[in-house]
Design an enzyme around this catalytic site. Structure first.
Site, PDB file in Angstrom:
ATOM      1  CD  GLU A  47       6.118   9.711  -1.609  1.00  0.00           C
ATOM      2  OE1 GLU A  47       6.874  10.606  -2.074  1.00  0.00           O
ATOM      3  OE2 GLU A  47       6.501   8.552  -1.400  1.00  0.00           O
ATOM      4  NE  ARG A  72      -0.857   4.824  -5.347  1.00  0.00           N
ATOM      5  CZ  ARG A  72       0.362   5.278  -5.045  1.00  0.00           C
ATOM      6  NH1 ARG A  72       0.908   6.248  -5.753  1.00  0.00           N
ATOM      7  NH2 ARG A  72       1.042   4.757  -4.036  1.00  0.00           N
ATOM      8  CG  ASN A  97       4.461   6.628  -6.612  1.00  0.00           C
ATOM      9  OD1 ASN A  97       3.711   6.973  -5.701  1.00  0.00           O
ATOM     10  ND2 ASN A  97       5.652   6.126  -6.387  1.00  0.00           N
ATOM     11  CG  ASN A 114       9.024   6.074  -5.315  1.00  0.00           C
ATOM     12  OD1 ASN A 114       8.405   7.099  -5.059  1.00  0.00           O
ATOM     13  ND2 ASN A 114       8.780   4.926  -4.730  1.00  0.00           N
ATOM     14  CG  ASP A 149       9.726   6.657  -1.370  1.00  0.00           C
ATOM     15  OD1 ASP A 149       9.368   7.097  -2.467  1.00  0.00           O
ATOM     16  OD2 ASP A 149       8.902   6.358  -0.477  1.00  0.00           O
TER      17      ASP A 149
END
Ligand code: CA
Length: 287
Positions: free
Chosen positions: A13, A96, A98, A144, A194
């Site tokens: 990512e 968490r 991101n 995202n 995303d």
């Protein structure tokens, strides 16, 4: 489209190009690693974040800023040493951080999500240069892709399960956002929006999780181009290289069945193509 690094990431990512070091940083979220890829030598180095790491940003000080499971930390890539600078939802081990990115004023924006992806449990945060953390958006499911128009007036943002790429009016002076609306929706069956980046023409490039492609949209949401990726789960993209003409794409392997892993041996790899348009340098954290 070339696989430049068979990184075998679980959840690759957050790619960001460092034009000074001429290298690409990206994270493997669940493995807790920051990868540093040097395309000239084709060498790579993995820096442990010590915990899950959702995003990495460059800083004016020369070190890296990370959005980790429970807050923001700094990582010195030379020594590998980390230092916590702010807590975020540190009392919620089921959450968490991101995806994230810096705005042109040098603030670092990153959001959270529930590890079990239950709806509306996350939020979007803004870390200012003074080290203070501000909650900018609540009831997010999977925070995202994020990026800003070069005129500083728009902030694009994705909460993945909505299927929508949204935009806010952005005030670069005070870092506020307002007037959220959808720019476009990814149609059912084409995957889920995303990570994203804007190119130098202000067009949006978005990776489609479970869609096997990255797409380019005009600033007002008209589909311009579909670029297939040879894995089903691309996660994010950014431009890099000396001319910012290389589009780097990260990917994940964690969502694949054992059968799909056999069919997609490059899942988790880092991909690159030259789409014929250029990107822009990433902003650096000013704290
Ligand atoms: Ca993501």
């Amino acid at each position: 489209m070339e696989c430049v690094l068979d990184a075998k990431a679980e959840l690759g990512e957050g790619p960001v190009w460092d034009p000074v070091a001429a290298c690409l940083y990206f994270v493997d979220i669940t493995a807790g690693l920051v990868h540093r890829y040097d395309p000239e030598t084709r060498s790579t180095r993995a820096l442990p974040a010590g915990t899950m790491v959702g995003a990495v940003a460059l800083s004016v000080a020369g070190d890296l800023l990370l959005a980790v499971r429970d807050g923001f930390i700094r990582l010195d890539p030379a020594t590998g040493l980390t230092r916590k600078i702010a807590d975020v939802e540190a009392d919620r081990p089921d959450q968490r951080m991101n995806d994230g990115k810096c705005d042109s004023f040098g603030r670092f924006w990153a959001g959270t999500m529930a590890i079990d992806e239950r709806p509306a449990a996350g939020a979007l945060y803004r870390l200012d240069a003074d080290g203070r953390v501000h909650t900018m958006l609540e009831h997010v499911t999977i925070s995202n892709g994020i990026d800003w128009s070069d005129d500083g007036r728009l902030m694009y943002y994705v909460d993945t399960p909505t299927g929508s790429i949204d935009v806010f009016d952005f005030d670069v002076a005070d870092g506020s956002i307002a007037n959220r609306r959808s720019v476009t929706r990814v149609e059912a069956g084409a995957g889920w929006p995303d990570g994203l980046t804007l190119d130098a023409e202000g067009y949006l490039w978005v990776a489609l999780w479970s869609g096997g492609a990255v797409r380019r949209y005009s600033p007002d949401g008209v589909l311009d181009r579909v670029v297939p990726v040879p894995v089903s789960h691309p996660t994010s993209c950014t431009f890099g290289g000396a001319d910012f003409g290389d589009l780097y794409i990260t990917s994940a392997s964690c969502a694949l069945t054992p059968e799909a892993r056999l069919q997609q041996p490059l899942a988790g790899g880092l991909f690159r193509c030259r789409p014929g348009v250029c990107g822009r340098p990433a902003h650096r954290f000013r704290g």
